[in-house]
Write an enzyme that holds these catalytic residues in place. Structure first.
Site, PDB file in Angstrom:
ATOM      1  N   ASP A 135      34.494  51.580  33.740  1.00 35.95           N
ATOM      2  CA  ASP A 135      34.033  52.633  34.645  1.00 35.95           C
ATOM      3  C   ASP A 135      35.179  53.321  35.383  1.00 35.95           C
ATOM      4  O   ASP A 135      36.305  52.828  35.422  1.00 35.95           O
ATOM      5  CB  ASP A 135      33.020  52.064  35.656  1.00 35.95           C
ATOM      6  CG  ASP A 135      33.357  50.640  36.099  1.00 35.95           C
ATOM      7  OD1 ASP A 135      34.557  50.325  36.198  1.00 35.95           O
ATOM      8  OD2 ASP A 135      32.437  49.851  36.318  1.00 35.95           O
ATOM      9  N   HIS A 158      24.638  44.647  40.123  1.00 36.57           N
ATOM     10  CA  HIS A 158      25.136  45.604  39.114  1.00 36.57           C
ATOM     11  C   HIS A 158      26.190  44.975  38.212  1.00 36.57           C
ATOM     12  O   HIS A 158      26.924  44.074  38.617  1.00 36.57           O
ATOM     13  CB  HIS A 158      25.651  46.906  39.753  1.00 36.57           C
ATOM     14  CG  HIS A 158      26.901  46.820  40.560  1.00 36.57           C
ATOM     15  ND1 HIS A 158      27.018  47.317  41.844  1.00 36.57           N
ATOM     16  CD2 HIS A 158      28.130  46.325  40.282  1.00 36.57           C
ATOM     17  CE1 HIS A 158      28.239  47.131  42.300  1.00 36.57           C
ATOM     18  NE2 HIS A 158      28.939  46.519  41.369  1.00 36.57           N
TER      19      HIS A 158
HETATM   20  C1  F6R Z   1      34.346  47.447  38.353  1.00 33.55           C
HETATM   21  C2  F6R Z   1      32.968  47.054  38.016  1.00 33.55           C
HETATM   22  C3  F6R Z   1      32.082  46.467  39.061  1.00 33.55           C
HETATM   23  C4  F6R Z   1      32.724  45.282  39.779  1.00 33.55           C
HETATM   24  C5  F6R Z   1      31.755  44.721  40.826  1.00 33.55           C
HETATM   25  C6  F6R Z   1      32.357  43.534  41.570  1.00 33.55           C
HETATM   26  O1  F6R Z   1      35.040  47.906  37.215  1.00 33.55           O
HETATM   27  O2  F6R Z   1      32.562  47.235  36.909  1.00 33.55           O
HETATM   28  O3  F6R Z   1      30.884  46.056  38.463  1.00 33.55           O
HETATM   29  O4  F6R Z   1      33.039  44.300  38.840  1.00 33.55           O
HETATM   30  O5  F6R Z   1      31.432  45.727  41.721  1.00 33.55           O
HETATM   31  O6  F6R Z   1      33.458  43.963  42.306  1.00 33.55           O
HETATM   32  P1  F6R Z   1      34.368  42.932  43.114  1.00 33.55           P
HETATM   33  O7  F6R Z   1      35.074  42.112  42.121  1.00 33.55           O
HETATM   34  O8  F6R Z   1      35.311  43.821  43.894  1.00 33.55           O
HETATM   35  O9  F6R Z   1      33.448  42.142  43.974  1.00 33.55           O
END
Ligand code: F6R
Length: 261
Positions: A67, A138
């Site tokens: 993304d 998500h």
């Molecule tokens: C980012 C992505 C998101 C993150 C998710 C968790 O490329 O695809 O799904 O993996 O928002 O983010 P963190 O690791 O910052 O808690």
């Protein structure tokens, strides 16, 4: 779905790094699906160290990121393109032309998404898809209510995700509301998925993903239908799992021939 519970965030990120390194060693021209976010810091540090110390070779690796913020160019300091350069691409010998991150400035979003999906297909599909987990369930930026078979498209972030990710933007700069993201359908097409999550804030989403019904209200729950998904969480993120003891027992007694698969 294999669920591995480890004591600390550091161990989660380290094991994530080890499994990715194993993929790179066993198939040097692997196609990796990559994610960003705080959870991936230790993973990319591990891979960079393995490259520096042991010569882990990325020369033939191809990668596609999940993304990008819509409206941010690749050189914006808060873009995921910049994140990837800083955390991985500039620290290993991956060829820049073998890496793709969605273009947040694509003038024709639909055409860009179609071309990006076609490029994944031409590369032979994703061998290993790395995933983080949002507090709202998500994966990629497929927020609650996303179609569980969607392809790549533009999505609107939820207020919760925007509040959380605002931490990555300097004070006074408002983060974008939209993102380009691979869909749950693209993620399910990967040969293997590896999802990492740690911290108490992720515990409700982990429980919903692993033990809840498959529902668009928790897009990560679609992984229950994927034939080869490994979920690695720390104790805090595993706090609400009813089957936590069973998962620990399965991992402890995993036959040797299955270890690392
Ligand atoms: C980012 C992505 C998101 C993150 C998710 C968790 O490329 O695809 O799904 O993996 O928002 O983010 P963190 O690791 O910052 O808690």
């Amino acid at each position: 779905m294999e669920v591995i519970i480890l004591p600390s965030p550091k161990e989660v990120e380290q094991m994530g790094g080890q499994l990715l390194a194993q993929q790179v060693r066993s198939k040097p021209n692997s196609v990796l699906g990559l994610a960003t976010g705080a959870t991936m810091h230790g993973v990319y540090t591990y891979l960079s160290e393995q490259h520096a110390k042991d010569g882990l070779d990325f020369a033939a690796i191809r990668s596609f990121n999940l993304d990008e913020y819509y409206g941010l160019g690749p050189h914006h300091p808060c873009s995921y393109h910049t994140y990837m350069c800083q955390h991985l691409f500039e620290r290993v010998n991956i060829q820049p032309e073998n890496t793709r991150v969605p273009d947040g400035l694509a003038p024709d979003v639909q055409a860009h998404c179609q071309e990006y999906e076609a490029a994944i297909e031409r590369a032979g599909g994703i061998d290993l898809q790395l995933l983080g987990l949002g507090e709202d369930g998500h994966i990629g930026f497929n927020e609650p209510s996303s179609s569980l078979s969607a392809g790549m498209r533009i999505k609107t972030l939820t207020p919760m995700t925007r509040r959380t990710n605002q931490r990555d933007f300097p004070p006074g700069e408002t983060m974008p509301m939209h993102v380009l993201t691979l869909g749950v359908g693209n993620i399910l097409a990967a040969r293997r998925c590896l999802l990492l999550a740690h911290g108490a804030k992720k515990a409700p989403a982990v429980q919903a993903m692993v033990e809840g019904p498959i529902t668009a209200m928790c897009p990560a729950s679609a992984l229950q239908q994927h034939r080869s998904t490994t979920v690695i969480v720390d104790e805090a993120a595993a706090a609400f799992l009813q089957l936590a003891d069973y998962f620990r027992c399965v991992y402890e007694h995993k036959p040797d021939w299955q270890k690392g698969r």
